[in-house]
Write an enzyme that holds these catalytic residues in place. Structure first.
Site, PDB file in Angstrom:
ATOM      1  N   ARG A 236      18.475  67.677  52.170  1.00  0.00           N
ATOM      2  CA  ARG A 236      18.929  66.388  51.682  1.00  0.00           C
ATOM      3  C   ARG A 236      19.716  66.594  50.389  1.00  0.00           C
ATOM      4  O   ARG A 236      19.303  67.364  49.520  1.00  0.00           O
ATOM      5  CB  ARG A 236      17.746  65.432  51.415  1.00  0.00           C
ATOM      6  CG  ARG A 236      17.001  64.972  52.655  1.00  0.00           C
ATOM      7  CD  ARG A 236      17.859  64.099  53.553  1.00  0.00           C
ATOM      8  NE  ARG A 236      17.142  63.615  54.729  1.00  0.00           N
ATOM      9  CZ  ARG A 236      17.054  64.256  55.876  1.00  0.00           C
ATOM     10  NH1 ARG A 236      17.624  65.444  56.017  1.00  0.00           N
ATOM     11  NH2 ARG A 236      16.414  63.724  56.907  1.00  0.00           N
ATOM     12  N   GLU A 265      26.060  58.757  53.635  1.00  0.00           N
ATOM     13  CA  GLU A 265      26.634  59.229  54.893  1.00  0.00           C
ATOM     14  C   GLU A 265      26.890  58.050  55.829  1.00  0.00           C
ATOM     15  O   GLU A 265      26.118  57.084  55.810  1.00  0.00           O
ATOM     16  CB  GLU A 265      25.682  60.227  55.564  1.00  0.00           C
ATOM     17  CG  GLU A 265      25.469  61.490  54.745  1.00  0.00           C
ATOM     18  CD  GLU A 265      24.476  62.466  55.383  1.00  0.00           C
ATOM     19  OE1 GLU A 265      24.314  63.564  54.854  1.00  0.00           O
ATOM     20  OE2 GLU A 265      23.866  62.092  56.409  1.00  0.00           O
ATOM     21  N   HIS A 285      26.687  66.732  58.419  1.00  0.00           N
ATOM     22  CA  HIS A 285      25.282  66.546  58.791  1.00  0.00           C
ATOM     23  C   HIS A 285      25.084  66.780  60.292  1.00  0.00           C
ATOM     24  O   HIS A 285      24.622  65.891  61.030  1.00  0.00           O
ATOM     25  CB  HIS A 285      24.775  65.161  58.400  1.00  0.00           C
ATOM     26  CG  HIS A 285      23.281  65.135  58.221  1.00  0.00           C
ATOM     27  ND1 HIS A 285      22.625  64.173  57.494  1.00  0.00           N
ATOM     28  CD2 HIS A 285      22.304  65.960  58.682  1.00  0.00           C
ATOM     29  CE1 HIS A 285      21.310  64.401  57.513  1.00  0.00           C
ATOM     30  NE2 HIS A 285      21.107  65.491  58.239  1.00  0.00           N
TER      31      HIS A 285
END
Length: 334
Positions: A236, A265, A285
């Site tokens: 993270r 995001e 991601h």
């Protein structure tokens, strides 16, 4: 039951073998990403069970209060993007398997992909070749270097194994119990956080984002790293103090970064400052985004829906909600 699935960017879920588990239910799949409350409220107004793909969409109180038919949110892993207390107040069950004992091999593999890509400057070398040029620089060999694992949990342990296979010296920093586990597995535990950051040639973060871990990697920590070292983050972004990584990379410690996660995001139009730095390898991601991982995740997510439909919800993260339902069982919200 009316089921909605959000953020299935490439319309993958319906192609998975486990999708057959939802036969007989009315399923709507949305392939775009929307965070606007009005739009989501309109889309989900008749939804009874909501399926989330990780943390792509935040499910907050203003939205939840406009979804009178919603009875279940089914997902996998952590849930900082869901207002759990509001769900409990409104009688919405949140089922989220924490997949105990099962690491995300796809994320571990992605971590190693970033290590290799950054160490050998693969994106930059590709860009040079595509621009009609030849080699643009000299990479680094991993064998004999020190791999630091910050957070020795399920994924961290797998990445440590990859480092060992590449002939690296693995050094671990984590909570005391996790450090003891790493030593039992044959690795070395750092004596202090400071010495850990100073020693690592490659340092990979593997912690959950909790209040205690938010900003746990500070600017001072990064300043201790070697000028030719690499920091990798597939966990993270918020584990690192806000803005600290960009400043550290500009200052030359660490020398490189490989990142798969960002504070907000999706990142729109290349707007994140890390994306402008030449010593960063960045991906959107995708650590958990493989067909194999999806099959694993959605099998659990759909099983949670079937358990709910059978009147026996499982992996309930807000068990107090059960006392708010008629007879303590799933049913219509009052």
């Amino acid at each position: 039951m009316k089921i909605a699935i959000l953020d299935d960017y490439f319309d993958t879920v319906r192609t998975l073998a486990c999708f057959a588990k939802l036969a007989g239910h009315e399923v709507t799949i949305w392939n775009d990403h929307v965070q606007d409350v009005d739009t989501l409220a309109e889309r989900l107004k008749d939804t009874e069970a909501l399926v989330l793909i990780r943390e792509r969409t935040h499910i907050r109180t203003p939205l939840l209060e406009r979804l009178p038919k919603l009875r279940l949110i089914s997902q996998r892993s952590v849930y900082p993007h869901i207002d759990i207390e509001t769900c409990t107040r409104l009688g919405i069950i949140v089922s989220s398997s924490q997949h105990p004992g099962t690491p995300s091999y796809s994320t571990a593999e992605m971590t190693w992909a970033l290590v290799l890509a950054a160490a050998r400057q693969i994106p930059q070398q590709m860009a040079s070749l595509q621009a009609g040029k030849w080699q643009m620089g000299i990479g680094s060999t991993l064998r004999g270097k020190t791999l630091g694992i910050y957070g020795y949990g399920r994924i961290g342990a797998v990445v440590a194994g990859y480092g060992k296979a590449f002939g690296m010296n693995v050094l671990v920093w984590a909570r005391e119990a996790a450090r003891a586990k790493a030593v039992a597995d044959g690795y070395v535990a750092a004596t202090t956080k400071e010495s850990f950051f100073e020693a690592c040639d490659v340092l990979s973060l593997h912690m959950r984002l909790l209040p205690a871990t938010r900003g746990i990697v500070t600017a001072d920590d990064l300043a201790r790293m070697k000028p030719d070292s690499l920091l990798v983050n597939t966990s993270r972004a918020q584990l690192i103090a806000a803005g600290a990584l960009e400043k550290a990379l500009k200052a030359g410690r660490p020398g490189m970064a490989g990142v798969d996660v960002f504070e907000e995001e999706p990142v729109g139009r290349g707007s994140h400052p890390l994306l402008a730095l030449p010593n960063v390898v960045a991906t959107p991601h995708i650590g958990y985004v493989t067909r194999d991982e999806y099959q694993l995740q959605f099998t659990e997510i759909f099983d949670q829906i079937l358990s709910y439909a059978a009147g026996t919800p499982d992996n309930v993260v807000n068990p107090d909600v059960l006392g708010r339902l008629p007879g303590g069982k799933p049913g219509s919200r009052s």
